[in-house]
Design a protein around this motif. Structure first.
Motif, short mmCIF file in Angstrom:
data_model
loop_
_atom_site.label_atom_id
_atom_site.label_comp_id
_atom_site.label_asym_id
_atom_site.label_seq_id
_atom_site.Cartn_x
_atom_site.Cartn_y
_atom_site.Cartn_z
N ARG A 28 0.84 -1.21 0.00
CA ARG A 28 0.00 0.00 0.00
C ARG A 28 0.87 1.25 0.00
NH1 ARG A 28 -2.98 -2.87 3.88
NH2 ARG A 28 -2.14 -1.55 5.55
N LEU A 29 1.97 1.21 0.74
CA LEU A 29 2.87 2.36 0.79
C LEU A 29 3.46 2.64 -0.60
CD1 LEU A 29 4.27 4.39 2.75
CD2 LEU A 29 6.15 2.75 2.88
N CYS A 30 3.87 1.58 -1.30
CA CYS A 30 4.39 1.76 -2.66
C CYS A 30 3.33 2.35 -3.59
CB CYS A 30 4.88 0.42 -3.21
SG CYS A 30 6.35 -0.24 -2.38
N HIS A 31 2.10 1.91 -3.40
CA HIS A 31 1.00 2.44 -4.20
C HIS A 31 0.77 3.92 -3.90
CE1 HIS A 31 -2.70 2.62 -6.45
NE2 HIS A 31 -3.41 2.90 -5.37
N HIS A 32 0.85 4.27 -2.62
CA HIS A 32 0.68 5.68 -2.24
C HIS A 32 1.79 6.53 -2.86
CE1 HIS A 32 -1.67 4.33 1.59
NE2 HIS A 32 -2.38 4.22 0.47
N LEU A 33 3.01 6.01 -2.88
CA LEU A 33 4.12 6.76 -3.47
C LEU A 33 3.91 6.97 -4.97
CD1 LEU A 33 6.94 8.03 -3.43
CD2 LEU A 33 7.90 5.72 -3.67
N SER A 34 3.47 5.93 -5.66
CA SER A 34 3.23 6.07 -7.10
C SER A 34 2.12 7.08 -7.38
CB SER A 34 2.89 4.71 -7.71
OG SER A 34 1.66 4.22 -7.21
N LEU A 35 1.08 7.08 -6.54
CA LEU A 35 0.01 8.06 -6.72
C LEU A 35 0.52 9.48 -6.48
CD1 LEU A 35 -3.04 6.30 -4.98
CD2 LEU A 35 -2.69 6.66 -7.43
N ALA A 36 1.32 9.63 -5.42
CA ALA A 36 1.83 10.97 -5.10
C ALA A 36 2.71 11.50 -6.22
CB ALA A 36 2.62 10.90 -3.79
N LEU A 37 3.54 10.63 -6.82
CA LEU A 37 4.39 11.06 -7.92
C LEU A 37 3.57 11.38 -9.17
CD1 LEU A 37 7.31 8.48 -7.48
CD2 LEU A 37 7.42 10.93 -7.02
N ALA A 38 2.58 10.54 -9.46
CA ALA A 38 1.76 10.75 -10.65
C ALA A 38 0.93 12.01 -10.55
CB ALA A 38 0.86 9.54 -10.88
N ARG A 39 0.50 12.36 -9.35
CA ARG A 39 -0.36 13.53 -9.18
C ARG A 39 0.44 14.81 -8.93
NH1 ARG A 39 -4.69 10.45 -5.14
NH2 ARG A 39 -5.71 9.20 -6.78
N GLY A 40 1.75 14.69 -8.85
CA GLY A 40 2.57 15.88 -8.68
C GLY A 40 2.46 16.50 -7.30
N TYR A 41 2.33 15.68 -6.26
CA TYR A 41 2.27 16.21 -4.90
C TYR A 41 3.61 16.82 -4.51
CZ TYR A 41 -2.21 13.76 -4.28
OH TYR A 41 -3.51 13.33 -4.39
N SER A 42 3.62 17.52 -3.41
CA SER A 42 4.80 18.28 -2.99
C SER A 42 5.98 17.36 -2.71
CB SER A 42 4.47 19.08 -1.72
OG SER A 42 4.29 18.22 -0.62
#
Length: 325
Positions: free
Chosen positions: A46-60
């Motif tokens: 789940r953590l890896c998935h959260h990281l991929s989402l954060a990178l794809a969405r351009g989070y800070s």
């Protein structure tokens, strides 16, 4: 999804995982035995998935770097190579084995009573009625014991054999006794009771007979040091055997087969630790206990230190891990 909402939804989960990773990095053993260890692979995914989402969405950068650090730490923990066998064996002997002994303390106390009570009773009985020794040993055996513990001997407790040869003999003899004590427990525990009590009778009778004829001092000088490891190991092996027998009689809420498998695994680990103790006992018995020239202060002083060491090890070994969990 906005970053603020994403962080609010998952921040508690990240904090919990980060806290567990810190504990695992500091004390891997306790962390890996905690219930959360079973959930770690799924939490890591789940953590890896959260990281991929954060990178794809351009989070800070703050959010993505935090997740990246956690992912890197989790990867190192999840895919690190297993510890060398010698290290795992050392950790087991230092911490895992004492924890098992304490976990099975009821069986250990019962085994100690079954060994030491007959020993004390027969010791006193032989002092009061010396002829009782002949009901346990033959005249030839008693004569051999008297020769072994004659105060004039250069080596106490034996009549021949080099130190190295006796070291091998003691290992075979002591380990055989311990494994008979453990293995006989499967006979509804009766076998372990018999072997423990019999060893107690033999020990008490021999000590009483030698004390009666005036050879008590050499006998105690011989046994007092290595007995810390040897007798304690026999008690532990007996406790493991009793555990098997009691589980066979009363498996509890588990199916008898499952309960016996678990008891057998625990017993095998206890027997393995007892074997290591008996190797140490054999070494002390062959190269230290038999030397007659050492003064009493050295003999009894070293024995006291060995008993204190064994007691502290079994009572405190692995205790920090217990407290951490």
């Amino acid at each position: 999804m906005k970053q603020e909402r994403f962080v609010a939804m998952h921040a508690a989960e990240w904090e919990q995982l980060e806290a567990w990773l810190r504990q695992a990095e500091l004390k891997a053993g306790p962390a890996m035995r905690s219930p959360q260890a079973l959930d770690f692979p799924e939490a890591y995914r789940r953590l890896c998935h959260h990281l991929s989402l954060a990178l794809a969405r351009g989070y800070s950068r703050e959010v993505t770097e935090r997740l990246q650090r956690a992912v890197d730490r989790g990867h190192r923990l999840l895919y690190r190579p297993p510890a060398p066998r010698w290290q795992r064996a050392a950790v087991f002997l230092i911490a895992g084995f004492p924890r098992l002994v304490r976990q099975e303390w009821r069986c250990m106390v019962l085994a100690a009573l079954l060994l030491y009570v007959p020993a004390i009773v027969t010791f006193v009985l032989v002092l009061l009625k010396p002829d009782f020794a002949h009901t346990v040993f033959s005249g030839m055996q008693l004569a051999q014991f008297e020769q072994m513990y004659d105060p004039s001997n250069d080596h106490i407790g034996r009549t021949n054999g080099t130190d190295l040869a006796m070291f091998g003999f003691y290992i075979m003899h002591n380990v055989g006794t311990a494994f008979r004590t453990f293995g006989s427990g499967v006979i509804v525990g009766i076998g372990a009771v018999y072997v423990l009590a019999l060893n107690g009778v033999i020990l008490g009778t021999l000590a009483g007979h030698l004390a009666h004829i005036g050879y008590g001092a050499p006998f105690w000088r011989f046994v007092v040091a290595h007995a810390a490891f040897e007798l304690t190991a026999i008690v532990i092996a007996g406790g493991a055997g009793l555990r098997l027998g009691l589980t066979l009689l009363a498996p509890g809420r588990q199916a008898r087969g499952q309960a016996m498998v678990r008891a057998g695994w625990i017993g095998a680990q206890l027997a393995l630790g007892a074997f290591a103790m008996l190797v140490v006992a054999a070494f002390i018995e062959a190269f230290w206990s038999s030397v007659a020239s050492f003064p009493d202060l050295l003999k009894y002083g070293s024995a006291a230190l060995l008993w204190i060491f064994v007691g502290y090890w079994l009572l405190r070994g692995g205790r920090e891990a217990d407290d951490a969990t």
